[in-house]
Design a protein around this motif. Sequence first.
Motif, short mmCIF file in Angstrom:
data_model
loop_
_atom_site.label_atom_id
_atom_site.label_comp_id
_atom_site.label_asym_id
_atom_site.label_seq_id
_atom_site.Cartn_x
_atom_site.Cartn_y
_atom_site.Cartn_z
N LEU A 12 -14.80 6.05 15.22
CA LEU A 12 -14.60 4.34 15.25
C LEU A 12 -14.00 3.47 14.59
O LEU A 12 -13.45 4.15 13.42
CB LEU A 12 -15.70 4.17 15.08
N TRP A 13 -12.97 2.47 15.41
CA TRP A 13 -12.24 2.16 14.62
C TRP A 13 -11.64 0.67 14.65
O TRP A 13 -11.43 0.53 16.07
CB TRP A 13 -10.72 2.95 13.86
N LEU A 14 -12.00 -0.18 13.96
CA LEU A 14 -12.61 -1.98 14.65
C LEU A 14 -11.48 -2.64 13.85
O LEU A 14 -10.62 -2.32 12.98
CB LEU A 14 -13.87 -2.07 13.53
N VAL A 15 -11.44 -4.34 13.44
CA VAL A 15 -10.95 -5.27 13.18
C VAL A 15 -10.88 -5.05 11.65
O VAL A 15 -9.40 -4.95 11.35
CB VAL A 15 -10.80 -6.41 14.31
N GLU A 16 -12.23 -4.58 11.34
CA GLU A 16 -11.17 -5.11 9.66
C GLU A 16 -11.09 -3.69 9.33
O GLU A 16 -10.10 -3.50 7.95
CB GLU A 16 -13.51 -4.96 9.63
N ASP A 17 -11.22 -2.44 10.58
CA ASP A 17 -10.37 -1.35 9.80
C ASP A 17 -8.61 -1.35 9.57
O ASP A 17 -7.84 -0.89 8.72
CB ASP A 17 -10.98 0.21 9.74
N ILE A 18 -7.86 -2.04 10.80
CA ILE A 18 -7.21 -1.66 11.06
C ILE A 18 -6.91 -3.36 9.83
O ILE A 18 -5.11 -3.01 9.03
CB ILE A 18 -7.11 -2.52 12.42
N LEU A 19 -6.88 -4.52 9.92
CA LEU A 19 -6.78 -5.08 8.38
C LEU A 19 -7.03 -4.83 7.32
O LEU A 19 -5.86 -4.88 6.40
CB LEU A 19 -7.58 -6.74 8.94
N ARG A 20 -8.19 -3.92 6.57
CA ARG A 20 -7.89 -3.52 5.90
C ARG A 20 -6.77 -2.21 4.89
O ARG A 20 -6.21 -2.64 3.96
CB ARG A 20 -8.78 -2.02 5.34
N CYS A 21 -6.21 -1.46 6.17
CA CYS A 21 -4.93 -0.52 6.04
C CYS A 21 -3.81 -1.85 5.65
O CYS A 21 -3.07 -1.15 5.49
CB CYS A 21 -5.01 0.29 6.91
N ALA A 22 -3.62 -2.74 6.63
CA ALA A 22 -2.08 -3.17 6.72
C ALA A 22 -2.42 -3.86 4.80
O ALA A 22 -0.52 -4.42 4.24
CB ALA A 22 -2.58 -4.64 7.81
N GLU A 23 -3.76 -4.30 4.84
CA GLU A 23 -3.43 -5.26 3.48
C GLU A 23 -2.98 -4.07 2.11
O GLU A 23 -2.59 -4.30 1.23
CB GLU A 23 -5.55 -5.57 3.14
N LYS A 24 -3.47 -2.81 2.14
CA LYS A 24 -2.84 -1.31 1.38
C LYS A 24 -1.61 -1.62 1.70
O LYS A 24 -1.18 -1.47 0.43
CB LYS A 24 -3.91 -0.26 1.63
N ASN A 25 -1.03 -1.68 2.37
CA ASN A 25 0.41 -1.78 2.65
C ASN A 25 0.83 -2.43 1.80
O ASN A 25 2.92 -2.35 2.23
CB ASN A 25 0.34 -1.21 4.26
N THR A 26 0.73 -3.73 2.48
CA THR A 26 1.09 -5.28 1.53
C THR A 26 1.61 -4.17 -0.18
O THR A 26 2.74 -5.23 -0.43
CB THR A 26 0.33 -6.29 1.41
N ALA A 27 1.08 -3.29 -0.34
CA ALA A 27 1.95 -3.55 -1.93
C ALA A 27 3.33 -2.31 -1.74
O ALA A 27 3.76 -1.88 -2.70
CB ALA A 27 0.05 -1.73 -2.68
N LEU A 28 3.84 -1.52 -0.82
CA LEU A 28 4.65 -1.29 0.02
C LEU A 28 5.83 -2.11 0.04
O LEU A 28 5.79 -3.18 0.39
CB LEU A 28 4.69 -0.18 0.25
N ARG A 29 7.06 -1.63 -0.71
CA ARG A 29 8.17 -2.16 -1.18
C ARG A 29 8.71 -2.48 0.37
O ARG A 29 9.43 -2.87 0.76
CB ARG A 29 8.89 -1.74 -1.98
N ASP A 30 8.53 -1.41 0.79
CA ASP A 30 8.99 -1.42 2.41
C ASP A 30 7.59 -1.41 3.42
O ASP A 30 7.16 -0.57 4.10
CB ASP A 30 9.93 -0.72 2.93
N ALA A 31 7.11 -2.43 3.55
CA ALA A 31 5.70 -2.59 4.04
C ALA A 31 6.13 -3.59 5.27
O ALA A 31 6.49 -3.61 6.10
CB ALA A 31 5.07 -3.96 3.64
N TRP A 32 4.98 -1.94 6.69
CA TRP A 32 4.77 -2.17 7.37
C TRP A 32 3.56 -1.90 8.33
O TRP A 32 2.74 -1.51 8.18
CB TRP A 32 5.54 -1.32 8.36
N ALA A 33 3.07 -3.02 9.17
CA ALA A 33 1.62 -3.56 9.58
C ALA A 33 1.90 -3.39 11.33
O ALA A 33 2.20 -4.23 12.52
CB ALA A 33 1.15 -4.45 9.74
N SER A 34 1.90 -1.89 11.74
CA SER A 34 1.98 -1.25 13.53
C SER A 34 1.05 -0.82 13.88
O SER A 34 0.15 0.28 12.58
CB SER A 34 3.46 -0.09 13.23
N PHE A 35 0.23 -1.44 14.62
CA PHE A 35 -0.93 -0.93 15.31
C PHE A 35 -0.74 -0.95 17.01
O PHE A 35 0.29 -1.50 17.29
CB PHE A 35 -1.94 -2.09 15.15
N TYR A 36 -1.18 -0.66 17.76
CA TYR A 36 -1.95 -0.73 19.52
C TYR A 36 -3.14 -1.02 19.77
O TYR A 36 -3.91 -1.19 19.07
CB TYR A 36 -1.45 0.80 19.54
N PHE A 37 -3.31 -1.79 21.12
CA PHE A 37 -4.56 -2.23 21.39
C PHE A 37 -3.66 -2.14 22.80
O PHE A 37 -3.51 -2.02 23.74
CB PHE A 37 -3.93 -3.69 20.71
#
Length: 420
Positions: free
Chosen positions: A364-389
Motif C-alpha cells: 500500500l503506497w499512498l499520496v502521503e507516502d510519496i510526499l513524505r519521501c519527496a520531503e526527505k529527498n530535499t535534504a540531498l543536494r542533488d534532489a529528485w522527486a520522481s514518481f509514477y501514476f
Amino acid sequence: MATDKTVCWFKYNIWQLAWRQPGFASKFGFTFNWLDWTGYDTVYYRGEAFGKYQVDPELGYVWVLYPSTCEEVASACRDVGGVEECIPYIVRGNNLWYVADLPFSYIGEDDRYLVFCDVLYDILGLSPPETKRAICRIEDVDPSADPEALRAIADYLYSQEVPFAISVVPNYADPLGFYNDGVAEYDRLSWEPEVVDALHYMVSKGGQIVLHGYTHQYGSAPNPYTGATGDDFEFYRVELDEDGKTTYAGPVPRDSKSWAAKRVGKGLAELDRCELTPVAWETPHYAASATDYKVFASKFPLTIQRVLCFDLPIPPSGFKGSGPPSFFGGQLFPYVIERDIYGQKVLPENLGSYEPDPWPGHRLWLVEDILRCAEKNTALRDAWASFYFHPIYDMAKLQEIVEGIQAMGYTFVPLSEDLH
C-alpha cells in the motif's frame, strides 16, 4: 595508515586497524568501540530524519575523540525512555570515511541509504548541482486505456506547466481471458484510433513517450498473477507462494539476446505505425535478465526505472542465454546515473507509485507516502522527486502529488539525455 588518498570503509573489521595500529586515533580523530545491536532506527543528516530497517540493526559504534580532526557527518539515534540517544553513523577523519553499516542493505525511498548517496559526492570530491528536480510519469498506458482519462491528465499537467512521461505498452494480451469472461483477448494500439489520438494529444501538451515493453506479460500462463498486460512480468519469471509472497525465479524460458531484441523491435514497430516516437525505455515491472538489459541499452541510451544488478551481469562472449538464476539486487537511485553496468543512462524513479489497492507482493503506497519521501529527498543536494501514476486512479490524487512536490520547491523537467 600510510596513504594520503581517500578511503571509504564500511562497517566490519576496522577494529583490526583501530586496535592494532599505533597512532590510528591521532591520525583519524576517532576510535572503534564495538558492534552495537541495540537498535538505532533513525539517521539524521542535514536536518532530516531517515529510517534504518531494524531487521538489520547492527552498527559499528565509534567515538569521535578529536573533533578538530574528525567530523560527524551523520548520526544514528534511538529513543530511550523519551530521551534521544545518538552515536556517529558516518564520520570523516582526515582522509578516512567510516560508515557504520552496509548502507545498500534493505534500502528504500526514505532510508539512510539516501544519506550515503549524497555523501558520496564528498567522498569522490565532486560538486553536487544543488537543484531540486522532479519527474512525473503516467504508467501502463495500453490499447485498453480510457482516452478521456488520458486527455484529462494531459490538460491538468499542461495547466501546471508540468512536462511528463507516458509509459506505453503497444500490445494488449489477455490470453487466459481473465478480464473477458474466460475468452482470450488481444489488441494493438494501431487498432484503437481514439487511444492513439489521445496519446498524440498528450504529446502536444508536453508528454513524452516511453516504450514500456511489448505486451507487459509473458506467454499464455500467469507470470505470476493473471497473464494479462500490465499485471504480469514480461522479461523475468516470478512465482507466488501460498502466502502471496513473490519470488524472482530467473529468466523466462525463451530468454535470449535475439528474443529480447525481437520484442523491443515489435514494440517500436507498433509505435511507428501510430506515428509515436519514444524517447526512453522502461522495463515492465523493472525486472529482466542481464542479457535483456544489455539489449535494452543497445536500443535506448536512456531509461527510467530501477534496474536489477546481478553478480555476473555480462554473459560471456557467444553465450546465447542468461544461464541459471543468479544473485542480484534491485537498486533505486536518487539522482541520474550517467552510465550503468549495462551501458544505459538511468533517470531516477525514487518515490514509487500511488497504489491504494496493492496486489499480493506489493505494498500500500499512498499520496502521503510519496510526499513524505519527496520531503526527505530535499535534504540531498542533488534532489529528485520522481514518481509514477496509473491513469485508472482518481486524478485528484495526481493533483495532490504534483502540487505537493511543487510546494517543496521542486521543478518538473522533461526526460532528456542532457539531464545530469
